[in-house]
Design a protein around this motif. Structure first.
Motif, PDB file in Angstrom:
ATOM      1  N   LEU A  44       0.813  -1.208   0.000  1.00  0.00           N
ATOM      2  CA  LEU A  44       0.000   0.000   0.000  1.00  0.00           C
ATOM      3  C   LEU A  44       0.852   1.265   0.000  1.00  0.00           C
ATOM      4  O   LEU A  44       0.478   2.272  -0.602  1.00  0.00           O
ATOM      5  N   THR A  45       2.001   1.208   0.647  1.00  0.00           N
ATOM      6  CA  THR A  45       2.932   2.343   0.580  1.00  0.00           C
ATOM      7  C   THR A  45       3.409   2.520  -0.856  1.00  0.00           C
ATOM      8  O   THR A  45       3.427   3.631  -1.398  1.00  0.00           O
ATOM      9  N   LEU A  46       3.793   1.406  -1.484  1.00  0.00           N
ATOM     10  CA  LEU A  46       4.263   1.411  -2.865  1.00  0.00           C
ATOM     11  C   LEU A  46       3.190   1.974  -3.805  1.00  0.00           C
ATOM     12  O   LEU A  46       3.457   2.888  -4.610  1.00  0.00           O
ATOM     13  N   LEU A  47       1.973   1.456  -3.700  1.00  0.00           N
ATOM     14  CA  LEU A  47       0.910   1.846  -4.631  1.00  0.00           C
ATOM     15  C   LEU A  47       0.466   3.283  -4.432  1.00  0.00           C
ATOM     16  O   LEU A  47       0.042   3.948  -5.395  1.00  0.00           O
ATOM     17  N   SER A  48       0.561   3.788  -3.217  1.00  0.00           N
ATOM     18  CA  SER A  48       0.219   5.194  -2.983  1.00  0.00           C
ATOM     19  C   SER A  48       1.176   6.107  -3.734  1.00  0.00           C
ATOM     20  O   SER A  48       0.779   7.150  -4.272  1.00  0.00           O
ATOM     21  N   ALA A  49       2.450   5.716  -3.775  1.00  0.00           N
ATOM     22  CA  ALA A  49       3.424   6.494  -4.538  1.00  0.00           C
ATOM     23  C   ALA A  49       3.148   6.397  -6.037  1.00  0.00           C
ATOM     24  O   ALA A  49       3.189   7.402  -6.762  1.00  0.00           O
ATOM     25  N   VAL A  50       2.852   5.193  -6.518  1.00  0.00           N
ATOM     26  CA  VAL A  50       2.563   4.998  -7.934  1.00  0.00           C
ATOM     27  C   VAL A  50       1.316   5.773  -8.351  1.00  0.00           C
ATOM     28  O   VAL A  50       1.235   6.299  -9.471  1.00  0.00           O
ATOM     29  N   ALA A  51       0.356   5.876  -7.449  1.00  0.00           N
ATOM     30  CA  ALA A  51      -0.906   6.561  -7.763  1.00  0.00           C
ATOM     31  C   ALA A  51      -0.688   7.999  -8.211  1.00  0.00           C
ATOM     32  O   ALA A  51      -1.417   8.515  -9.069  1.00  0.00           O
ATOM     33  N   THR A  52       0.306   8.647  -7.637  1.00  0.00           N
ATOM     34  CA  THR A  52       0.537  10.061  -7.956  1.00  0.00           C
ATOM     35  C   THR A  52       1.250  10.254  -9.290  1.00  0.00           C
ATOM     36  O   THR A  52       1.430  11.384  -9.735  1.00  0.00           O
ATOM     37  N   HIS A  53       1.655   9.163  -9.939  1.00  0.00           N
ATOM     38  CA  HIS A  53       2.348   9.234 -11.233  1.00  0.00           C
ATOM     39  C   HIS A  53       1.552   8.572 -12.352  1.00  0.00           C
ATOM     40  O   HIS A  53       2.085   8.374 -13.455  1.00  0.00           O
ATOM     41  N   THR A  54       0.295   8.193 -12.073  1.00  0.00           N
ATOM     42  CA  THR A  54      -0.566   7.557 -13.065  1.00  0.00           C
ATOM     43  C   THR A  54      -1.964   8.160 -12.969  1.00  0.00           C
ATOM     44  O   THR A  54      -2.308   8.803 -11.979  1.00  0.00           O
ATOM     45  N   ARG A  55      -2.793   7.896 -14.004  1.00  0.00           N
ATOM     46  CA  ARG A  55      -4.131   8.488 -14.022  1.00  0.00           C
ATOM     47  C   ARG A  55      -5.252   7.476 -14.201  1.00  0.00           C
ATOM     48  O   ARG A  55      -6.369   7.691 -13.739  1.00  0.00           O
ATOM     49  N   HIS A  56      -4.997   6.382 -14.884  1.00  0.00           N
ATOM     50  CA  HIS A  56      -6.073   5.462 -15.245  1.00  0.00           C
ATOM     51  C   HIS A  56      -5.902   4.040 -14.711  1.00  0.00           C
ATOM     52  O   HIS A  56      -6.904   3.377 -14.441  1.00  0.00           O
ATOM     53  N   ILE A  57      -4.691   3.569 -14.611  1.00  0.00           N
ATOM     54  CA  ILE A  57      -4.471   2.167 -14.302  1.00  0.00           C
ATOM     55  C   ILE A  57      -4.870   1.851 -12.862  1.00  0.00           C
ATOM     56  O   ILE A  57      -4.609   2.621 -11.938  1.00  0.00           O
ATOM     57  N   ASP A  64      -7.658   4.506  -2.328  1.00  0.00           N
ATOM     58  CA  ASP A  64      -8.734   4.741  -3.288  1.00  0.00           C
ATOM     59  C   ASP A  64      -8.922   6.237  -3.535  1.00  0.00           C
ATOM     60  O   ASP A  64      -9.141   6.672  -4.668  1.00  0.00           O
ATOM     61  N   HIS A  65      -8.819   7.048  -2.486  1.00  0.00           N
ATOM     62  CA  HIS A  65      -8.943   8.497  -2.650  1.00  0.00           C
ATOM     63  C   HIS A  65      -7.703   9.081  -3.321  1.00  0.00           C
ATOM     64  O   HIS A  65      -7.810   9.929  -4.213  1.00  0.00           O
ATOM     65  N   ILE A  66      -6.533   8.643  -2.899  1.00  0.00           N
ATOM     66  CA  ILE A  66      -5.292   9.157  -3.480  1.00  0.00           C
ATOM     67  C   ILE A  66      -5.264   8.912  -4.983  1.00  0.00           C
ATOM     68  O   ILE A  66      -4.799   9.754  -5.765  1.00  0.00           O
ATOM     69  N   SER A  67      -5.782   7.766  -5.412  1.00  0.00           N
ATOM     70  CA  SER A  67      -5.751   7.394  -6.828  1.00  0.00           C
ATOM     71  C   SER A  67      -6.985   7.840  -7.601  1.00  0.00           C
ATOM     72  O   SER A  67      -7.066   7.618  -8.816  1.00  0.00           O
ATOM     73  N   GLY A  68      -7.951   8.445  -6.926  1.00  0.00           N
ATOM     74  CA  GLY A  68      -9.166   8.863  -7.613  1.00  0.00           C
ATOM     75  C   GLY A  68     -10.096   7.719  -7.960  1.00  0.00           C
ATOM     76  O   GLY A  68     -10.833   7.782  -8.944  1.00  0.00           O
ATOM     77  N   GLY A  69     -10.062   6.639  -7.162  1.00  0.00           N
ATOM     78  CA  GLY A  69     -10.970   5.522  -7.396  1.00  0.00           C
ATOM     79  C   GLY A  69     -10.359   4.384  -8.183  1.00  0.00           C
ATOM     80  O   GLY A  69     -11.035   3.754  -9.000  1.00  0.00           O
ATOM     81  N   ARG A  70      -9.091   4.050  -7.919  1.00  0.00           N
ATOM     82  CA  ARG A  70      -8.428   2.995  -8.695  1.00  0.00           C
ATOM     83  C   ARG A  70      -7.877   1.870  -7.818  1.00  0.00           C
ATOM     84  O   ARG A  70      -7.099   1.047  -8.281  1.00  0.00           O
ATOM     85  N   ALA A  71      -8.292   1.804  -6.554  1.00  0.00           N
ATOM     86  CA  ALA A  71      -7.719   0.823  -5.638  1.00  0.00           C
ATOM     87  C   ALA A  71      -8.432  -0.517  -5.711  1.00  0.00           C
ATOM     88  O   ALA A  71      -9.641  -0.596  -5.937  1.00  0.00           O
ATOM     89  N   GLY A  72      -7.657  -1.584  -5.501  1.00  0.00           N
ATOM     90  CA  GLY A  72      -8.196  -2.927  -5.370  1.00  0.00           C
ATOM     91  C   GLY A  72      -7.458  -3.664  -4.277  1.00  0.00           C
ATOM     92  O   GLY A  72      -6.260  -3.442  -4.059  1.00  0.00           O
ATOM     93  N   TRP A  73      -8.171  -4.533  -3.579  1.00  0.00           N
ATOM     94  CA  TRP A  73      -7.580  -5.310  -2.489  1.00  0.00           C
ATOM     95  C   TRP A  73      -7.617  -6.783  -2.852  1.00  0.00           C
ATOM     96  O   TRP A  73      -8.681  -7.354  -3.050  1.00  0.00           O
ATOM     97  N   ASN A  74      -6.443  -7.407  -2.947  1.00  0.00           N
ATOM     98  CA  ASN A  74      -6.346  -8.847  -3.134  1.00  0.00           C
ATOM     99  C   ASN A  74      -6.364  -9.500  -1.759  1.00  0.00           C
ATOM    100  O   ASN A  74      -5.384  -9.451  -1.019  1.00  0.00           O
ATOM    101  N   VAL A  75      -7.492 -10.104  -1.416  1.00  0.00           N
ATOM    102  CA  VAL A  75      -7.689 -10.681  -0.088  1.00  0.00           C
ATOM    103  C   VAL A  75      -7.019 -12.052  -0.022  1.00  0.00           C
ATOM    104  O   VAL A  75      -7.366 -12.960  -0.787  1.00  0.00           O
ATOM    105  N   VAL A  76      -6.059 -12.219   0.866  1.00  0.00           N
ATOM    106  CA  VAL A  76      -5.428 -13.523   1.065  1.00  0.00           C
ATOM    107  C   VAL A  76      -5.557 -13.920   2.531  1.00  0.00           C
ATOM    108  O   VAL A  76      -5.731 -13.074   3.408  1.00  0.00           O
ATOM    109  N   THR A  77      -5.464 -15.224   2.779  1.00  0.00           N
ATOM    110  CA  THR A  77      -5.536 -15.723   4.153  1.00  0.00           C
ATOM    111  C   THR A  77      -4.161 -16.116   4.666  1.00  0.00           C
ATOM    112  O   THR A  77      -4.041 -16.715   5.721  1.00  0.00           O
ATOM    113  N   SER A  78      -3.140 -15.809   3.902  1.00  0.00           N
ATOM    114  CA  SER A  78      -1.727 -16.059   4.188  1.00  0.00           C
ATOM    115  C   SER A  78      -1.336 -17.500   3.912  1.00  0.00           C
ATOM    116  O   SER A  78      -1.769 -18.434   4.580  1.00  0.00           O
ATOM    117  N   PHE A  79      -0.497 -17.618   2.920  1.00  0.00           N
ATOM    118  CA  PHE A  79      -0.006 -18.908   2.445  1.00  0.00           C
ATOM    119  C   PHE A  79       1.131 -19.426   3.315  1.00  0.00           C
ATOM    120  O   PHE A  79       1.267 -20.632   3.510  1.00  0.00           O
TER     121      PHE A  79
END
Length: 445
Positions: free
Chosen positions: A77-90, A114-129
């Motif tokens: 989530l730290t990584l994706l928050s940074a990426v969000a500010t350099h992209t618009r659609h993905i 989701d707010h930082i990206s303007g509605g582009r967030a997704g959560w991959n739910v895992v139960t830990s492998f």
């Protein structure tokens, strides 16, 4: 409107499972997995090619035998928050465990993305492998399957309830009337369940896509059932065409049985295409990759991961595959069971099973651009997937796919030529979830 293919990019930095030799490639920076610039460039390249999402995998336990990318990588989530500010659609999809997080905290973090990206967030739910994760969180043992998946279902239900804390027009911000918030449109959750007690409300409003998109990856009965009940996207194992078709049909059937629209769950299979100028050149490159990654000790360790990071070095490599099925109950149960069944049926030694690990990861999408496009189209038409979660070894490999295969798919009307929306939901063709305080909640949520 005819179906079109969805594409996601799955960056593995210096090398994920089975990519044992990738970190040695001179084209791969040795710090790629912790370089935010690498992820930004990957996301921008995928966005330029009109991909639906960037997907970041995660786990919270390692030992020295784990894949190079796993040993030293950024928190999703730290990584994706940074990426969000350099992209618009993905779209930006991050993996997070429902076993080793709390619903309020994780719901807030994904809502923030989701707010930082303007509605582009997704959560991959895992139960830990990885069973060893338990020891990093103060527990002696990993939870069993039933408990983990029961917890995951309730976790998603709580998160969705928290994401609906505010109605969409809760903030009139009326200066003249001295009203910033309409308190009647703020709702506590007051959830009391088997696994969680969460009062709420969440101190964050809904995003332009309403809620983050829920993804899930699981092949067990419990995993498939959880996906059918709550997932909007699935990362499926793939395998052969027949196996992919079986999984696809089963998930769609289960989804309908819960009163949900099967079109509102998008199934992505894993794909690591090998593209070259000719089919022969691509096959040669595939053989080279196999040799680059064919590290027996690493394959043996990768095999052990399915059995709770079990160390198979304690066994005679040339003796029959040991009886370790019980070790998978709290790890990768379904995949491990298949390994044990095959080893018994074919009377394989431990060495033979370990040597076969790399073979199972070979991609069906190998060849010249036209050949790869033909195979993708054939699998898509056969009902094997809605999309492909693509992993490339290098930027060059990504470029060969984007420049060679994508235009062919577009020319056949199988892939978009422009983004349809600014949100992940919009581009996946998923509806905005109704707020439970203003409209009835749909079945299965």
């Amino acid at each position: 409107m005819s179906r079109t293919i969805h594409l996601a990019l799955h960056p593995y930095g210096v090398g994920g499972p089975g990519q044992h030799g990738l970190w040695k490639d001179p084209r791969v920076a040795k710090n790629a997995s912790i370089d935010i610039g690498y992820y930004i460039r990957q996301a921008q390249a995928a966005e330029h090619a009109l991909f639906d999402a960037l997907f970041v995998v995660d786990s919270q336990f390692i030992n020295a035998t784990y894949p190079a990318h796993y040993l030293n990588r950024l928190e999703p989530l730290t990584l994706l928050s940074a990426v969000a500010t350099h992209t618009r659609h993905i779209g930006l999809v991050g993996t997070a465990s429902s076993t080793y997080n709390s619903p309020f905290n994780l719901a807030r973090r994904f809502a923030s993305l989701d707010h930082i990206s303007g509605g582009r967030a997704g959560w991959n739910v895992v139960t830990s492998f990885d069973t060893g994760t338990s020891r990093n969180y103060g527990f002696d043992e990993h939870l069993d399957y039933a408990t983990r998946y029961g917890r995951a279902l309730e976790f998603v239900q709580v998160a969705r309830g928290l994401w609906d804390s505010y109605e969409d027009d809760a903030f009139p911000a009326d200066v003249a009337g001295n009203v910033f918030l309409d308190p009647a449109k703020l709702h506590e959750l007051n959830h009391v369940g088997e696994h969680f007690t969460v009062a709420g409300p969440l101190n964050l409003s809904r995003s332009p896509q309403g809620q983050p998109v829920i993804f899930q990856a699981g092949v067990s009965e419990e995993g498939r059932d959880l996906a059918a009940r709550v997932a909007e996207g699935i990362y499926a194992p793939g395998g052969t065409l027949e196996q992919a078709r079986e999984y696809y049909a089963d998930i769609k059937r289960r989804t309908a049985s819960y009163g949900r629209d099967p079109d509102h769950i998008k199934i992505f299979i894993h794909g690591g295409p090998v593209v070259a100028a000719t089919d022969g050149e691509a096959r040669r490159r595939e053989r080279e990759i196999f040799e680059e990654d064919n590290d027996f000790d690493r394959n043996l360790a990768l095999l052990g991961r399915s059995f709770g990071a079990y160390d198979f070095r304690a066994h005679d490599l040339d003796a029959p595959f040991p009886d370790v099925a019980h070790l998978a109950e709290k790890g990768g149960r379904t995949g491990a069971a298949r390994i044990v069944e095959r080893a018994r049926a074919e009377e394989l030694t431990l060495r033979q099973v370990a040597e076969s690990v790399a073979q199972f990861r070979r991609s069906p999408f190998v060849g010249a651009p036209g050949t790869v496009a033909d195979t993708i189209e054939r699998w898509f038409a056969a009902g094997a997937f809605d999309g492909i979660n693509l992993a490339f070894r290098t930027d060059d490999d990504l470029g060969l796919f984007v420049d060679g295969v994508v235009p062919i798919l577009q020319g056949r009307g199988l892939f978009r030529t422009e983004y349809a929306a600014d949100t992940l939901r919009g581009n996946l063709g998923l509806p905005v979830p109704a707020n439970r305080h203003t409209e009835p909640v749909s079945a299965g949520v």
